[in-house]
Design a protein around this motif. Structure first.
Motif, PDB file in Angstrom:
ATOM      1  N   THR A 263       0.823  -1.205   0.000  1.00 20.45           N
ATOM      2  CA  THR A 263       0.000   0.000   0.000  1.00 20.45           C
ATOM      3  C   THR A 263       0.858   1.256   0.000  1.00 20.45           C
ATOM      4  O   THR A 263       0.534   2.250  -0.664  1.00 20.45           O
ATOM      5  CB  THR A 263      -0.944  -0.011   1.222  1.00 20.45           C
ATOM      6  OG1 THR A 263      -1.655  -1.237   1.269  1.00 20.45           O
ATOM      7  CG2 THR A 263      -1.936   1.128   1.151  1.00 20.45           C
ATOM      8  N   GLN A 264       1.979   1.214   0.722  1.00 17.59           N
ATOM      9  CA  GLN A 264       2.895   2.354   0.717  1.00 17.59           C
ATOM     10  C   GLN A 264       3.491   2.563  -0.672  1.00 17.59           C
ATOM     11  O   GLN A 264       3.628   3.700  -1.146  1.00 17.59           O
ATOM     12  CB  GLN A 264       4.008   2.150   1.747  1.00 17.59           C
ATOM     13  CG  GLN A 264       4.918   3.360   1.902  1.00 17.59           C
ATOM     14  CD  GLN A 264       5.924   3.192   3.026  1.00 17.59           C
ATOM     15  OE1 GLN A 264       6.009   2.136   3.658  1.00 17.59           O
ATOM     16  NE2 GLN A 264       6.699   4.230   3.288  1.00 17.59           N
ATOM     17  N   ILE A 265       3.839   1.470  -1.354  1.00 15.31           N
ATOM     18  CA  ILE A 265       4.340   1.579  -2.727  1.00 15.31           C
ATOM     19  C   ILE A 265       3.273   2.199  -3.625  1.00 15.31           C
ATOM     20  O   ILE A 265       3.553   3.092  -4.435  1.00 15.31           O
ATOM     21  CB  ILE A 265       4.771   0.199  -3.250  1.00 15.31           C
ATOM     22  CG1 ILE A 265       6.022  -0.283  -2.508  1.00 15.31           C
ATOM     23  CG2 ILE A 265       5.023   0.240  -4.748  1.00 15.31           C
ATOM     24  CD1 ILE A 265       6.417  -1.714  -2.836  1.00 15.31           C
ATOM     25  N   ALA A 266       2.033   1.733  -3.476  1.00 12.48           N
ATOM     26  CA  ALA A 266       0.939   2.272  -4.287  1.00 12.48           C
ATOM     27  C   ALA A 266       0.710   3.750  -4.019  1.00 12.48           C
ATOM     28  O   ALA A 266       0.367   4.519  -4.931  1.00 12.48           O
ATOM     29  CB  ALA A 266      -0.345   1.488  -4.023  1.00 12.48           C
ATOM     30  N   ALA A 267       0.912   4.182  -2.782  1.00 11.57           N
ATOM     31  CA  ALA A 267       0.662   5.576  -2.417  1.00 11.57           C
ATOM     32  C   ALA A 267       1.773   6.509  -2.879  1.00 11.57           C
ATOM     33  O   ALA A 267       1.519   7.682  -3.182  1.00 11.57           O
ATOM     34  CB  ALA A 267       0.480   5.694  -0.903  1.00 11.57           C
ATOM     35  N   GLN A 268       3.027   6.000  -2.962  1.00 12.30           N
ATOM     36  CA  GLN A 268       4.167   6.881  -3.155  1.00 12.30           C
ATOM     37  C   GLN A 268       4.850   6.762  -4.516  1.00 12.30           C
ATOM     38  O   GLN A 268       5.624   7.643  -4.898  1.00 12.30           O
ATOM     39  CB  GLN A 268       5.229   6.594  -2.069  1.00 12.30           C
ATOM     40  CG  GLN A 268       4.737   6.848  -0.655  1.00 12.30           C
ATOM     41  CD  GLN A 268       5.764   6.521   0.413  1.00 12.30           C
ATOM     42  OE1 GLN A 268       5.547   6.747   1.599  1.00 12.30           O
ATOM     43  NE2 GLN A 268       6.887   5.957   0.007  1.00 12.30           N
ATOM     44  N   ALA A 269       4.597   5.702  -5.266  1.00  9.53           N
ATOM     45  CA  ALA A 269       5.388   5.421  -6.461  1.00  9.53           C
ATOM     46  C   ALA A 269       5.217   6.499  -7.531  1.00  9.53           C
ATOM     47  O   ALA A 269       4.123   7.033  -7.736  1.00  9.53           O
ATOM     48  CB  ALA A 269       5.015   4.053  -7.026  1.00  9.53           C
ATOM     49  N   THR A 270       6.321   6.788  -8.227  1.00 10.86           N
ATOM     50  CA  THR A 270       6.335   7.720  -9.347  1.00 10.86           C
ATOM     51  C   THR A 270       7.316   7.201 -10.400  1.00 10.86           C
ATOM     52  O   THR A 270       8.110   6.304 -10.135  1.00 10.86           O
ATOM     53  CB  THR A 270       6.774   9.139  -8.922  1.00 10.86           C
ATOM     54  OG1 THR A 270       8.104   9.053  -8.362  1.00 10.86           O
ATOM     55  CG2 THR A 270       5.834   9.728  -7.897  1.00 10.86           C
ATOM     56  N   SER A 271       7.274   7.786 -11.583  1.00 13.84           N
ATOM     57  CA  SER A 271       8.208   7.358 -12.636  1.00 13.84           C
ATOM     58  C   SER A 271       8.880   8.561 -13.285  1.00 13.84           C
ATOM     59  O   SER A 271       8.732   8.819 -14.478  1.00 13.84           O
ATOM     60  CB  SER A 271       7.492   6.517 -13.695  1.00 13.84           C
ATOM     61  OG  SER A 271       6.451   7.254 -14.314  1.00 13.84           O
TER      62      SER A 271
END
Length: 481
Positions: free
Chosen positions: A184-192
């Motif tokens: 969930t933290q990855i889903a909330a914070q991820a960018t490219s």
């Protein structure tokens, strides 16, 4: 393509085709109800994976997919389960095509169940086109190699097991560890890297408490129109779990290849998905393979995992992070074992590390990203990234040996160098690996923390990095030898 409309029960399932003999015939010869399966007889002109609508006495309507055709018998998996059905009073209409869903930007910001029906009180999803949930395989000739990083804001992932745009990188965990929190933290914070970025989160078999946590944690990204949530609860029909990741990937593919977004698909938990496949297989009376799973589990998982990547002529990409819980921590269990064959690395969570109060409890020596070199380094992340990551891992391996030796002979009997490695382990775990559950770190911060931890070692031990990088990035220490 047929424009979708709301079904009688408020679902976002498409309307039947306007033409075609199969859609006009209603079959009532139902011969058997077996778990989540329905067997109908007298069937002609119906194909595998065809979508069906099931009308019951009283006006209730359910939906199904054809699993098997044997002469004039059709085995249909009922998405809402067969509970409350009886052999009499059931009529089946075959739609003449596989299950399609509407696709487009209308999914963004929405919260739906595992079949794509809204849970947020909004209208049924409308789209610019409809696509089959089974998708199409991406021709290898048109695949572009994964490259460029997807940054998660989590140091141990970004620094040591970098996720690459177009990659499939699973999280292997044990029940009781914070794998859902990490996902969930990855889903909330991820960018490219400043590109248009979207997230599709497919939850399978979660408790209502976990679903509430996911919704609360991802509310900000959802409100910003960057997230699609598909939530299959533990008490929802188990057959729905087979559909959930396919719907998620169909949505993601359109966002990536038609609308040019970079899309991250989080799928948690693939073990729950595999157990649903096993239950359907048992209901079909198939011969089981390892631990009761069907022999085609490998190819079934591959039909999901291989739907990620980058395609020539398209600016978008699909990146997949599946979460796999390992029963009893057994990494040779069929689900993590087969997942490891298909995917490109793994992030392994360990109970021993969690017991020391470290979050996320990643065992860095068991984890790797096989495509990290394609997405990290000069012109992608930072020039020293690959070298410093290699040095951190090499030093961790030596530190583990020194710690085990200290347990045998005592820390006082160790050499000064071995004691420095034990100090390094403490420093790297506290300063680099451990971070807050809502802490979002930049990549520069992550790499600077790695250099700070390496400063606990004598400079002559730092053999994986160049002299130029040592002069540029290694913090000064008065007693360095």
């Amino acid at each position: 393509m047929t424009r979708p409309d709301a079904d009688a029960d408020g679902s976002a399932l498409p309307v039947p085709p306007s033409t075609g003999f199969a859609a006009l015939v209603s079959h009532g010869d139902v011969r058997e109800l077996r778990g989540p399966l329905l067997v109908a007889g007298g069937i002609e002109g119906v194909g595998w994976d065809e979508f069906a609508t099931i009308d019951m006495d009283g006006g209730e309507r359910r939906h199904g997919l054809v699993l098997e055709i044997d002469h004039d018998l059709a085995t249909v998996q009922v998405l809402e389960s067969t509970d409350g059905m009886s052999l009499g009073g059931i009529r089946i209409r075959f739609e003449g095509r596989p299950l399609h869903i509407p696709v487009g930007a209308g999914w963004l910001g929405r919260v739906c169940n595992g079949r794509g029906e809204p849970l947020d009180g909004g209208p049924p999803i409308a789209g610019t086109a409809t696509l089959p949930v089974s998708g199409w395989p991406l021709n290898p000739v048109y695949r572009e190699p994964p490259q460029e990083p997807v940054l998660t804001g989590i140091s141990v992932v970004d620094g040591l097991t970098t996720l690459v745009r177009g990659q499939k990188l699973p999280i292997f965990s044990v029940p009781g560890l914070p794998h859902l929190t990490l996902a969930t933290q990855i889903a909330a914070q991820a960018t490219s890297g400043g590109r248009s970025f979207r997230v599709v989160f497919a939850a399978m078999g979660l408790t209502h408490a976990d679903i509430a946590y996911v919704r609360d944690r991802l509310e900000e990204r959802s409100a910003g129109g960057e997230l699609v949530l598909l939530l299959n609860a533990a008490d929802d029909p188990v057959i729905e779990r087979i559909l959930t990741p396919r719907i998620a990937l169909t949505i993601a593919e359109h966002l990536a290849y038609a609308e040019d977004h970079d899309v991250l698909v989080i799928m948690s938990d693939m073990t729950s998905y595999a157990e649903a496949v096993r239950e359907v297989s048992a209901a079909r009376r198939e011969i089981p393979a390892r631990r009761g799973y069907p022999g085609y589990l490998y190819s079934d998982l591959a039909t999901l995992y291989e739907r990620c990547g980058r395609a020539k002529g398209h600016h978008g990409s699909v990146t997949i992070v599946p979460v796999v819980t390992m029963p009893a921590g057994d990494i040779t269990h069929p689900v993590p074992d087969l997942t490891g064959y298909i995917t490109e690395g793994q992030i392994v969570l360990a109970p021993g590390i969690a017991a020391r109060g470290i979050y996320p409890p990643v065992d860095v020596l068991s984890s790797l990203s096989r495509l990290m070199r394609s997405g990290a380094g000069e012109n992608r992340t930072r020039e020293d990234h690959l070298d410093v990551a290699a040095q951190v891992l090499a030093a961790m391996a030596r530190a583990r040996q020194a710690t085990e030796l200290a347990e045998l002979i005592g820390a006082g009997a160790l050499s000064e160098t071995d004691r420095s490695y034990i100090q390094y382990r403490t420093s790297v775990e506290k300063g680099l690996f451990n971070q807050g559950r809502d802490e979002n770190r930049t990549l520069d911060d992550t790499l600077d923390r790695a250099w700070e931890a390496l400063s606990a070692l004598p400079e002559n031990e730092l053999t994986m990095v160049s002299t130029a990088f040592l002069k540029r990035y290694l913090p000064a220490r008065d007693d360095r030898s």
